[in-house]
Each structure stands twice: as C-alpha cells, then as structure tokens.
Design a protein around this motif. Structure first.
Motif, PDB file in Angstrom:
ATOM      1  N   ARG A  61       0.858  -1.197   0.071  1.00 67.12           N
ATOM      2  CA  ARG A  61       0.054   0.029   0.135  1.00 67.12           C
ATOM      3  C   ARG A  61       0.864   1.387  -0.079  1.00 67.12           C
ATOM      4  NH1 ARG A  61      -4.698  -0.371   4.226  1.00 67.12           N
ATOM      5  NH2 ARG A  61      -5.493   1.621   3.108  1.00 67.12           N
ATOM      6  N   LEU A  62       1.903   1.214   0.620  1.00 71.70           N
ATOM      7  CA  LEU A  62       2.905   2.434   0.798  1.00 71.70           C
ATOM      8  C   LEU A  62       3.455   2.725  -0.525  1.00 71.70           C
ATOM      9  CD1 LEU A  62       4.773   1.960   4.025  1.00 71.70           C
ATOM     10  CD2 LEU A  62       3.188   4.032   3.426  1.00 71.70           C
ATOM     11  N   VAL A  63       3.971   1.375  -1.459  1.00 72.13           N
ATOM     12  CA  VAL A  63       4.588   1.623  -2.698  1.00 72.13           C
ATOM     13  C   VAL A  63       3.427   2.124  -3.739  1.00 72.13           C
ATOM     14  CG1 VAL A  63       5.356   0.195  -4.640  1.00 72.13           C
ATOM     15  CG2 VAL A  63       6.404  -0.217  -2.184  1.00 72.13           C
ATOM     16  N   ASP A  64       2.169   1.690  -3.549  1.00 65.55           N
ATOM     17  CA  ASP A  64       1.195   2.345  -4.358  1.00 65.55           C
ATOM     18  C   ASP A  64       0.998   3.542  -3.975  1.00 65.55           C
ATOM     19  OD1 ASP A  64       0.549  -0.278  -5.435  1.00 65.55           O
ATOM     20  OD2 ASP A  64      -0.969  -0.844  -4.307  1.00 65.55           O
ATOM     21  N   LEU A  65       0.962   3.979  -2.901  1.00 62.89           N
ATOM     22  CA  LEU A  65       0.747   5.442  -2.496  1.00 62.89           C
ATOM     23  C   LEU A  65       1.960   6.299  -3.130  1.00 62.89           C
ATOM     24  CD1 LEU A  65      -0.845   7.832  -0.991  1.00 62.89           C
ATOM     25  CD2 LEU A  65       0.873   7.247   1.029  1.00 62.89           C
ATOM     26  N   LYS A  66       2.946   5.739  -2.972  1.00 66.27           N
ATOM     27  CA  LYS A  66       4.338   6.613  -3.880  1.00 66.27           C
ATOM     28  C   LYS A  66       4.069   6.704  -5.011  1.00 66.27           C
ATOM     29  CE  LYS A  66       9.136   6.882  -4.198  1.00 66.27           C
ATOM     30  NZ  LYS A  66      10.322   6.174  -4.026  1.00 66.27           N
ATOM     31  N   ASN A  67       3.576   5.630  -5.683  1.00 69.80           N
ATOM     32  CA  ASN A  67       3.591   5.539  -7.179  1.00 69.80           C
ATOM     33  C   ASN A  67       2.406   6.755  -7.717  1.00 69.80           C
ATOM     34  OD1 ASN A  67       5.623   3.883  -7.578  1.00 69.80           O
ATOM     35  ND2 ASN A  67       4.222   2.032  -7.497  1.00 69.80           N
ATOM     36  N   TRP A  68       1.329   6.664  -6.910  1.00 66.47           N
ATOM     37  CA  TRP A  68       0.034   7.310  -7.190  1.00 66.47           C
ATOM     38  C   TRP A  68       0.470   8.774  -7.015  1.00 66.47           C
ATOM     39  CZ3 TRP A  68      -2.533  11.028  -4.148  1.00 66.47           C
ATOM     40  CH2 TRP A  68      -3.645  11.715  -4.600  1.00 66.47           C
ATOM     41  N   ILE A  69       1.261   9.241  -6.052  1.00 68.29           N
ATOM     42  CA  ILE A  69       1.940  10.715  -5.916  1.00 68.29           C
ATOM     43  C   ILE A  69       2.564  11.000  -7.053  1.00 68.29           C
ATOM     44  CG2 ILE A  69       3.305  12.136  -4.604  1.00 68.29           C
ATOM     45  CD1 ILE A  69       2.306  10.602  -2.173  1.00 68.29           C
ATOM     46  N   VAL A  70       3.536  10.275  -7.675  1.00 65.37           N
ATOM     47  CA  VAL A  70       4.483  10.501  -8.689  1.00 65.37           C
ATOM     48  C   VAL A  70       3.515  10.642  -9.747  1.00 65.37           C
ATOM     49  CG1 VAL A  70       6.424   9.531 -10.135  1.00 65.37           C
ATOM     50  CG2 VAL A  70       6.365   9.482  -7.491  1.00 65.37           C
TER      51      VAL A  70
END
Length: 103
Positions: A61-70
């Motif tokens: 979920r943290l990786v997905d959040l970072k990807n979403w922000i980018v």
C-alpha cells in the motif's frame, strides 16, 4: 485570470524520503521475520504468519501511494503544459482606457 500553482518540492523532498524510509523499515522487518525458523506447533504461529502477510500488504500500500503521488504529479504537469499551449493560441488585444465615465 486565475492560476493554480502547485509545488511538489516539499512532497518530493520530505514525503518521498519518509515513504522510502517506511518501506525500507518494513522490508527489514519482513526479512527478519521470514528468516526465523518458526516451529509449526508454536502457539502463536498463525498470528506471526498473519502478521508477516499484513506487513507485506501494508508495504504494498505504501508503494502504491508513492506511485500514485508520482503519477499524479506527472499528470498535473502534463495538464498544465496543455493549458499553457492552448492559452498561448488565444488572441491578444488591448482595450483602450476610458477617458470619461458613463452615468
């Protein structure tokens, strides 16, 4: 004319570092827990296995959040560029200053 100015500098400096640190810490914890040999008759065996699975889920979920922000940052920059190109195509004219007031 309204202008939206959104700066991702603080997010990219502080936010990404914090997300990367959290992801790295989770990786360390997950690796540590997986390297341990847990007897299947250990009374907390299922709890520990479920905890490892949950940690992996939260890391994802943290990786997905970072990807979403980018990705949202890239999309925002692309949208602003398109708007600037369209705005540059608009006709430019001057309105003469009034010398008298109509009442």
């Amino acid at each position: 004319m309204a202008k939206v100015s959104l700066s991702y500098d603080s997010i990219s400096v502080n936010g990404f570092n914090a997300l990367d640190s959290a992801i790295n810490y989770l990786d360390t914890v997950i690796n540590y827990l997986q390297q341990n040999s847990i007897p299947s008759d250990f009374y907390r065996y299922n709890t520990l296995i479920n905890t490892i699975a949950d940690l992996k889920k939260q890391r994802g979920r943290l990786v997905d959040l970072k990807n979403w922000i980018v990705n949202s940052n890239k999309e925002y920059d692309s949208l602003i560029s398109k708007f600037e190109v369209q705005a540059a195509k608009l006709p430019v004219g001057r309105i003469k200053q009034r010398t008298t007031v109509v009442r």
